[in-house]
Design a protein around this motif. Structure first.
Motif, mmCIF file in Angstrom:
data_model
loop_
_atom_site.group_PDB
_atom_site.id
_atom_site.type_symbol
_atom_site.label_atom_id
_atom_site.label_comp_id
_atom_site.label_asym_id
_atom_site.label_seq_id
_atom_site.Cartn_x
_atom_site.Cartn_y
_atom_site.Cartn_z
ATOM 1 N N MET A 23 0.787 -1.146 -0.018
ATOM 2 C CA MET A 23 -0.013 -0.027 0.012
ATOM 3 C C MET A 23 0.757 1.189 -0.141
ATOM 4 O O MET A 23 0.488 2.299 -0.753
ATOM 5 N N THR A 24 2.052 1.214 0.743
ATOM 6 C CA THR A 24 2.894 2.418 0.780
ATOM 7 C C THR A 24 3.350 2.611 -0.722
ATOM 8 O O THR A 24 3.304 3.882 -1.426
ATOM 9 N N HIS A 25 3.682 1.462 -1.229
ATOM 10 C CA HIS A 25 4.193 1.769 -2.954
ATOM 11 C C HIS A 25 3.106 2.171 -3.708
ATOM 12 O O HIS A 25 3.216 3.032 -4.577
ATOM 13 N N ALA A 26 1.955 1.721 -3.446
ATOM 14 C CA ALA A 26 0.730 2.161 -4.232
ATOM 15 C C ALA A 26 0.387 3.585 -4.066
ATOM 16 O O ALA A 26 0.046 4.074 -5.150
ATOM 17 N N GLU A 27 0.572 4.008 -3.007
ATOM 18 C CA GLU A 27 0.338 5.393 -2.706
ATOM 19 C C GLU A 27 1.096 6.367 -3.577
ATOM 20 O O GLU A 27 0.742 7.238 -4.075
ATOM 21 N N ALA A 28 2.402 5.896 -3.583
ATOM 22 C CA ALA A 28 3.431 6.577 -4.076
ATOM 23 C C ALA A 28 3.368 6.694 -5.832
ATOM 24 O O ALA A 28 3.385 7.378 -6.554
ATOM 25 N N TRP A 30 0.306 5.966 -7.118
ATOM 26 C CA TRP A 30 -1.103 6.707 -7.294
ATOM 27 C C TRP A 30 -0.520 8.420 -7.588
ATOM 28 O O TRP A 30 -1.084 9.005 -8.332
ATOM 29 N N GLY A 31 0.378 8.745 -6.731
ATOM 30 C CA GLY A 31 0.727 10.042 -6.780
ATOM 31 C C GLY A 31 1.423 10.397 -8.339
ATOM 32 O O GLY A 31 1.173 11.411 -8.705
ATOM 33 N N LEU A 32 2.393 9.348 -8.618
ATOM 34 C CA LEU A 32 2.794 9.484 -10.201
ATOM 35 C C LEU A 32 1.823 9.525 -11.174
ATOM 36 O O LEU A 32 1.756 10.072 -12.219
ATOM 37 N N LEU A 33 0.967 8.586 -10.812
ATOM 38 C CA LEU A 33 -0.224 8.670 -11.956
ATOM 39 C C LEU A 33 -1.224 9.884 -12.108
ATOM 40 O O LEU A 33 -1.517 9.989 -13.157
ATOM 41 N N GLN A 34 -1.101 10.483 -10.975
ATOM 42 C CA GLN A 34 -1.950 11.851 -11.020
ATOM 43 C C GLN A 34 -0.833 12.934 -11.675
ATOM 44 O O GLN A 34 -1.707 13.850 -12.205
ATOM 45 N N ALA A 35 0.156 12.716 -11.899
ATOM 46 C CA ALA A 35 1.198 13.799 -12.447
ATOM 47 C C ALA A 35 1.289 13.296 -14.100
ATOM 48 O O ALA A 35 1.658 14.207 -14.728
ATOM 49 N N LYS A 36 1.348 11.990 -14.102
ATOM 50 C CA LYS A 36 1.365 11.674 -15.700
ATOM 51 C C LYS A 36 0.670 10.544 -15.935
ATOM 52 O O LYS A 36 0.452 9.831 -15.215
ATOM 53 N N PRO A 37 0.609 10.550 -17.271
ATOM 54 C CA PRO A 37 -0.222 9.042 -17.713
ATOM 55 C C PRO A 37 0.554 7.966 -17.579
ATOM 56 O O PRO A 37 1.787 7.893 -17.517
ATOM 57 N N GLY A 38 0.066 6.816 -17.099
ATOM 58 C CA GLY A 38 0.790 5.359 -16.725
ATOM 59 C C GLY A 38 1.710 4.928 -18.039
ATOM 60 O O GLY A 38 2.845 4.537 -17.533
ATOM 61 N N ASN A 39 1.651 5.339 -19.220
ATOM 62 C CA ASN A 39 2.336 4.632 -20.272
ATOM 63 C C ASN A 39 3.801 5.721 -20.264
ATOM 64 O O ASN A 39 4.519 5.268 -21.144
ATOM 65 N N SER A 99 1.706 -7.271 -4.566
ATOM 66 C CA SER A 99 1.041 -6.211 -5.392
ATOM 67 C C SER A 99 -0.491 -6.002 -5.165
ATOM 68 O O SER A 99 -1.151 -6.907 -4.955
ATOM 69 N N LEU A 100 -0.997 -4.702 -4.814
ATOM 70 C CA LEU A 100 -2.003 -4.219 -4.861
ATOM 71 C C LEU A 100 -2.493 -3.756 -6.202
ATOM 72 O O LEU A 100 -1.773 -2.689 -6.768
ATOM 73 N N LEU A 101 -3.586 -4.055 -6.778
ATOM 74 C CA LEU A 101 -3.866 -4.084 -8.124
ATOM 75 C C LEU A 101 -5.142 -3.188 -8.050
ATOM 76 O O LEU A 101 -6.122 -3.816 -7.287
ATOM 77 N N GLY A 108 -9.428 4.971 -8.142
ATOM 78 C CA GLY A 108 -8.269 4.809 -7.056
ATOM 79 C C GLY A 108 -8.037 3.619 -6.485
ATOM 80 O O GLY A 108 -8.809 2.524 -6.351
ATOM 81 N N TYR A 109 -7.112 3.600 -5.375
ATOM 82 C CA TYR A 109 -7.025 2.409 -4.689
ATOM 83 C C TYR A 109 -7.780 2.497 -3.293
ATOM 84 O O TYR A 109 -7.237 2.582 -2.135
ATOM 85 N N GLU A 110 -8.937 2.355 -3.623
ATOM 86 C CA GLU A 110 -9.775 2.481 -2.342
ATOM 87 C C GLU A 110 -10.079 0.800 -2.073
ATOM 88 O O GLU A 110 -9.906 0.015 -3.053
ATOM 89 N N GLU A 111 -10.594 0.502 -0.775
ATOM 90 C CA GLU A 111 -10.769 -0.951 -0.414
ATOM 91 C C GLU A 111 -11.618 -1.645 -1.498
ATOM 92 O O GLU A 111 -11.235 -2.795 -1.695
#
Length: 121
Positions: A23-28, A30-39, A99-101, A108-111
């Motif tokens: 989850m710690t990695h997922a939060e980081a 997710w922050g990247l995804l908010q700034a740039k497209p995943g590709n 991995s959290l998927l 987002g990464y909601e429960e």
């Protein structure tokens, strides 16, 4: 410090510790995804290789909307994922890390939209 996944039994308590770390990695991420497209994001030097092989092994998987049971939890799929991920043992640090998927890639990464998989069970 958490033990390596292959050095542990598949105990619920240990799996939960891995989930917290994931989850710690997922939060980081997710922050990247908010700034740039995943590709446009590269997490490892072999991202393109991993994705190419993933698409060859799982050509019909709908990555927009994952099905936890059909795509990950059946015995056949567990084995297929284990064989896939093991190829990256020497190339990716923490290759066995859980991995959290996100089930729905548009959310987002909601429960209710997140599943955990450690590929080693």
């Amino acid at each position: 410090m958490l033990p390596e996944a292959e050095q542990t039994e598949n105990l619920r308590e240990i799996e939960m510790q891995w989930a917290v770390k994931a989850m710690t990695h997922a939060e980081a991420y997710w922050g990247l995804l908010q700034a740039k497209p995943g590709n446009e994001i590269k997490l490892t030097r072999v991202d393109d290789e991993i994705y190419k092989e993933f698409r060859e092994l799982f050509p019909d998987m709908n990555i927009e909307f994952l099905n936890e049971v059909e795509d990950f939890k059946s015995p056949a799929m567990k084995e297929k994922w284990r064989n896939f991920i093991t190829k990256y043992e020497k190339k990716v640090k923490d290759y066995t890390f859980g991995s959290l998927l996100r089930i729905n890639c548009h959310e987002g990464y909601e429960e209710q939209n997140t599943m955990f998989d450690n590929y080693q069970h």
